[in-house]
Design a protein around this motif. Structure first.
Motif, PDB file in Angstrom:
ATOM      1  N   SER A 151       2.025  -2.859 -12.299  1.00  0.00           N
ATOM      2  CA  SER A 151       0.864  -1.914 -12.464  1.00  0.00           C
ATOM      3  C   SER A 151       0.946  -0.909 -11.072  1.00  0.00           C
ATOM      4  O   SER A 151      -0.087  -0.541 -10.726  1.00  0.00           O
ATOM      5  N   LEU A 152       1.961  -0.432 -10.873  1.00  0.00           N
ATOM      6  CA  LEU A 152       2.191   0.644  -9.730  1.00  0.00           C
ATOM      7  C   LEU A 152       2.408   1.939 -10.396  1.00  0.00           C
ATOM      8  O   LEU A 152       2.713   2.086 -11.516  1.00  0.00           O
ATOM      9  N   THR A 153       1.954   3.036  -9.676  1.00  0.00           N
ATOM     10  CA  THR A 153       2.118   4.443 -10.184  1.00  0.00           C
ATOM     11  C   THR A 153       3.660   4.682  -9.798  1.00  0.00           C
ATOM     12  O   THR A 153       4.025   4.925  -8.734  1.00  0.00           O
ATOM     13  N   ASN A 154       4.173   5.514 -10.855  1.00  0.00           N
ATOM     14  CA  ASN A 154       5.457   5.839 -10.783  1.00  0.00           C
ATOM     15  C   ASN A 154       5.599   7.289  -9.970  1.00  0.00           C
ATOM     16  O   ASN A 154       4.509   8.050  -9.832  1.00  0.00           O
ATOM     17  N   ASN A 155       6.514   7.270  -9.056  1.00  0.00           N
ATOM     18  CA  ASN A 155       6.864   8.386  -8.248  1.00  0.00           C
ATOM     19  C   ASN A 155       5.958   8.375  -7.026  1.00  0.00           C
ATOM     20  O   ASN A 155       5.779   9.135  -6.131  1.00  0.00           O
ATOM     21  N   ALA A 156       5.225   7.152  -6.874  1.00  0.00           N
ATOM     22  CA  ALA A 156       4.421   6.785  -5.712  1.00  0.00           C
ATOM     23  C   ALA A 156       5.209   6.035  -4.786  1.00  0.00           C
ATOM     24  O   ALA A 156       6.021   5.146  -5.300  1.00  0.00           O
ATOM     25  N   ILE A 157       5.531   6.117  -3.204  1.00  0.00           N
ATOM     26  CA  ILE A 157       6.232   5.277  -2.502  1.00  0.00           C
ATOM     27  C   ILE A 157       5.089   4.142  -2.007  1.00  0.00           C
ATOM     28  O   ILE A 157       4.143   4.470  -1.596  1.00  0.00           O
ATOM     29  N   TYR A 158       5.695   3.052  -2.202  1.00  0.00           N
ATOM     30  CA  TYR A 158       4.835   1.900  -1.885  1.00  0.00           C
ATOM     31  C   TYR A 158       5.734   1.073  -0.554  1.00  0.00           C
ATOM     32  O   TYR A 158       6.874   1.057  -0.630  1.00  0.00           O
ATOM     33  N   TYR A 159       4.774   0.431   0.165  1.00  0.00           N
ATOM     34  CA  TYR A 159       5.371  -0.184   1.222  1.00  0.00           C
ATOM     35  C   TYR A 159       4.884  -1.701   1.322  1.00  0.00           C
ATOM     36  O   TYR A 159       3.539  -2.035   1.061  1.00  0.00           O
ATOM     37  N   PHE A 160       5.810  -2.780   1.466  1.00  0.00           N
ATOM     38  CA  PHE A 160       5.381  -4.246   1.350  1.00  0.00           C
ATOM     39  C   PHE A 160       5.757  -4.846   2.473  1.00  0.00           C
ATOM     40  O   PHE A 160       6.610  -4.768   3.190  1.00  0.00           O
ATOM     41  N   ALA A 161       5.136  -5.975   2.512  1.00  0.00           N
ATOM     42  CA  ALA A 161       5.105  -6.895   3.535  1.00  0.00           C
ATOM     43  C   ALA A 161       4.806  -8.230   3.105  1.00  0.00           C
ATOM     44  O   ALA A 161       3.929  -8.238   2.105  1.00  0.00           O
ATOM     45  N   VAL A 162       5.286  -9.368   3.639  1.00  0.00           N
ATOM     46  CA  VAL A 162       4.923 -10.746   2.987  1.00  0.00           C
ATOM     47  C   VAL A 162       4.352 -11.524   4.193  1.00  0.00           C
ATOM     48  O   VAL A 162       5.099 -11.629   5.439  1.00  0.00           O
ATOM     49  N   LYS A 163       3.448 -12.359   4.072  1.00  0.00           N
ATOM     50  CA  LYS A 163       3.160 -13.404   4.831  1.00  0.00           C
ATOM     51  C   LYS A 163       3.360 -14.819   4.257  1.00  0.00           C
ATOM     52  O   LYS A 163       2.808 -14.914   3.064  1.00  0.00           O
ATOM     53  N   ASN A 221       9.470  -8.326   7.727  1.00  0.00           N
ATOM     54  CA  ASN A 221       9.762  -7.108   7.722  1.00  0.00           C
ATOM     55  C   ASN A 221       9.169  -6.046   6.553  1.00  0.00           C
ATOM     56  O   ASN A 221       8.986  -6.611   5.456  1.00  0.00           O
ATOM     57  N   GLU A 222       8.934  -4.838   7.077  1.00  0.00           N
ATOM     58  CA  GLU A 222       8.407  -4.112   5.910  1.00  0.00           C
ATOM     59  C   GLU A 222       9.569  -3.380   5.240  1.00  0.00           C
ATOM     60  O   GLU A 222      10.476  -2.891   5.592  1.00  0.00           O
ATOM     61  N   VAL A 223       9.239  -3.246   3.969  1.00  0.00           N
ATOM     62  CA  VAL A 223      10.332  -2.435   2.881  1.00  0.00           C
ATOM     63  C   VAL A 223       9.533  -1.609   2.083  1.00  0.00           C
ATOM     64  O   VAL A 223       8.247  -1.720   1.948  1.00  0.00           O
ATOM     65  N   SER A 224      10.136  -0.545   1.515  1.00  0.00           N
ATOM     66  CA  SER A 224       9.485   0.609   0.647  1.00  0.00           C
ATOM     67  C   SER A 224      10.373   0.833  -0.386  1.00  0.00           C
ATOM     68  O   SER A 224      11.613   0.938  -0.645  1.00  0.00           O
ATOM     69  N   ALA A 225       9.675   1.461  -1.407  1.00  0.00           N
ATOM     70  CA  ALA A 225      10.388   1.592  -2.776  1.00  0.00           C
ATOM     71  C   ALA A 225       9.454   2.658  -3.442  1.00  0.00           C
ATOM     72  O   ALA A 225       8.253   2.398  -3.430  1.00  0.00           O
ATOM     73  N   ARG A 226      10.274   3.214  -4.796  1.00  0.00           N
ATOM     74  CA  ARG A 226       9.338   4.203  -5.398  1.00  0.00           C
ATOM     75  C   ARG A 226       9.627   3.787  -6.668  1.00  0.00           C
ATOM     76  O   ARG A 226      10.724   3.996  -7.365  1.00  0.00           O
ATOM     77  N   PRO A 227       8.898   3.436  -7.692  1.00  0.00           N
ATOM     78  CA  PRO A 227       8.911   2.904  -8.860  1.00  0.00           C
ATOM     79  C   PRO A 227       9.048   4.396  -9.689  1.00  0.00           C
ATOM     80  O   PRO A 227       8.278   5.610  -9.172  1.00  0.00           O
ATOM     81  N   GLY A 281       0.891  -1.217  -0.011  1.00  0.00           N
ATOM     82  CA  GLY A 281      -0.049  -0.011   0.123  1.00  0.00           C
ATOM     83  C   GLY A 281       0.940   1.194   0.164  1.00  0.00           C
ATOM     84  O   GLY A 281       2.089   1.222   0.018  1.00  0.00           O
ATOM     85  N   VAL A 282       0.298   2.274  -0.040  1.00  0.00           N
ATOM     86  CA  VAL A 282       0.999   3.702  -0.058  1.00  0.00           C
ATOM     87  C   VAL A 282       1.175   4.080   1.355  1.00  0.00           C
ATOM     88  O   VAL A 282       1.691   5.313   1.396  1.00  0.00           O
ATOM     89  N   ASN A 283       0.958   3.765   2.395  1.00  0.00           N
ATOM     90  CA  ASN A 283       0.974   3.956   3.743  1.00  0.00           C
ATOM     91  C   ASN A 283       1.522   2.815   4.472  1.00  0.00           C
ATOM     92  O   ASN A 283       1.126   1.949   4.196  1.00  0.00           O
ATOM     93  N   THR A 284       2.507   3.215   5.380  1.00  0.00           N
ATOM     94  CA  THR A 284       3.429   2.287   6.030  1.00  0.00           C
ATOM     95  C   THR A 284       2.357   1.390   6.959  1.00  0.00           C
ATOM     96  O   THR A 284       1.406   2.027   7.683  1.00  0.00           O
ATOM     97  N   GLY A 285       2.273   0.041   7.110  1.00  0.00           N
ATOM     98  CA  GLY A 285       1.530  -0.758   7.701  1.00  0.00           C
ATOM     99  C   GLY A 285       0.155  -1.005   7.421  1.00  0.00           C
ATOM    100  O   GLY A 285      -0.646  -1.666   7.925  1.00  0.00           O
ATOM    101  N   ASP A 286      -0.292  -0.050   6.270  1.00  0.00           N
ATOM    102  CA  ASP A 286      -1.654  -0.085   5.736  1.00  0.00           C
ATOM    103  C   ASP A 286      -1.694  -0.763   4.393  1.00  0.00           C
ATOM    104  O   ASP A 286      -1.210  -0.116   3.312  1.00  0.00           O
ATOM    105  N   TYR A 287      -2.128  -2.019   4.350  1.00  0.00           N
ATOM    106  CA  TYR A 287      -2.172  -2.958   2.951  1.00  0.00           C
ATOM    107  C   TYR A 287      -3.525  -3.180   2.556  1.00  0.00           C
ATOM    108  O   TYR A 287      -4.359  -3.355   3.268  1.00  0.00           O
ATOM    109  N   GLY A 288      -3.525  -3.301   1.153  1.00  0.00           N
ATOM    110  CA  GLY A 288      -4.770  -3.775   0.314  1.00  0.00           C
ATOM    111  C   GLY A 288      -4.606  -5.250   0.389  1.00  0.00           C
ATOM    112  O   GLY A 288      -4.300  -6.176   1.055  1.00  0.00           O
ATOM    113  N   GLU A 289      -5.654  -6.001  -0.522  1.00  0.00           N
ATOM    114  CA  GLU A 289      -5.748  -7.243  -0.720  1.00  0.00           C
ATOM    115  C   GLU A 289      -4.268  -7.867  -1.294  1.00  0.00           C
ATOM    116  O   GLU A 289      -3.594  -7.169  -1.769  1.00  0.00           O
ATOM    117  N   PRO A 290      -4.071  -9.042  -0.806  1.00  0.00           N
ATOM    118  CA  PRO A 290      -2.656  -9.635  -1.080  1.00  0.00           C
ATOM    119  C   PRO A 290      -2.580 -10.101  -2.264  1.00  0.00           C
ATOM    120  O   PRO A 290      -3.744 -10.531  -3.048  1.00  0.00           O
TER     121      PRO A 290
END
Length: 276
Positions: free
Chosen positions: A148-160, A174-180, A127-136
């Motif tokens: 299918s991400l939006t360029n210049n938006a920062i995304y936060y990722f986690a895995v189960k 752990n959570e990681v972030s990146a900006r396409p 998702g675009v907010n830390t700790g706040d995720y959509g459907e996996p």
């Protein structure tokens, strides 16, 4: 039955109306169906006392990750009478960890993580907010590219991790972030007198600058320059002081606005031979 790392949390509800004074939980590695014979108490066992509420829990540890176990619970009243045995099965497994960003792309992020023992697959949350995720996104293994991400938006990722029962781990990795960011393409080189004009396509979303690489041998680039503006039709980037009748080969890469200045993949190579 809630699976964890080499353990299962057993949660049950006391429906005896207060008559139950103790419980016994039986468990074993599953072979066939758990309830093939409801009169048989099987495997190892442990005792548990009722909790102050009707919901009780206990943890069975020392199990093998990835192995399916059967669990049965019997309640006893003060006279030693026992209830029918109630069965459940579960597969212990570890949570995913070691999540990292492998590559930042044009509208996509490639992720990698450590294999989770006993896992049958993984869910990627973002998702675009830390700790706040959509459907996996359900995947079978690492690595995986999320597109299918939006360029210049920062995304936060986690895995189960997910076991063979399709049960997801309680804990996230752990959570990681990146900006396409946008990648350049369609590079065109036009020769002039001692110069070459370059134009290319790029949306510029999330781009800080462009690095132009060039040389006189295909695939070998001995010189580079940086520019904050793309080469466009009507406003090309001009590479001057070149030797006439010599073929030059060019590629362009965009550079992310992030502090680490990540470079994009290069455009296809273009060439031109200045003359005058």
């Amino acid at each position: 039955a809630l699976p964890g790392d080499k353990q299962i949390d057993i949660v049950w509800e006391d429906k005896s109306g207060g008559d139950a004074v103790s419980f016994r939980i039986y468990y074993k590695a599953k072979s066939g169906t758990c309830d093939a014979d409801a009169t048989v108490k099987f495997g190892a066992s442990l005792s548990a006392m009722p909790s102050a509420t009707t919901i009780s829990t206990t943890t069975i540890s020392g199990l093998m990750n990835g192995v399916e176990y059967c669990f049965g619970i019997i309640s006893y009243d003060v006279y030693g009478n026992e209830s029918e045995i109630d069965y459940k099965s579960a597969i212990p497994f570890t949570s995913a960890g070691g999540l990292s960003v492998v590559k930042i792309g044009d509208g996509e992020i490639k992720l990698s993580w450590d294999e989770a023992e006993g896992a049958n697959g993984y869910n990627i949350y973002y998702g675009v907010n830390t700790g706040d995720y959509g459907e996996p996104i359900a995947v079978t293994a690492s690595p995986k590219t999320v597109s299918s991400l939006t360029n210049n938006a920062i995304y936060y990722f986690a895995v189960k991790s997910v076991n063979a029962d399709n049960a997801a781990s309680i804990d996230y990795s752990n959570e990681v972030s990146a900006r396409p960011f946008s990648f350049p393409n369609n590079l065109i080189a036009t020769a002039g007198d001692g110069r070459v004009e370059l134009i290319w396509d790029c949306e510029a979303a999330g781009v800080d600058k462009y690095n132009i690489y060039y040389g006189i041998t295909t695939g070998e680039y001995t010189k580079d320059i940086s520019t904050s503006t793309p080469g466009t039709l009507g406003n090309p980037q001009v590479i001057s002081s070149l030797i006439n009748n010599t073929t030059y080969y060019f590629i362009v890469k965009s550079v992310s606005v992030d502090a680490d200045e990540t470079e994009s993949d290069s455009t296809d190579e273009a060439n031109a031979t200045p003359s005058g």
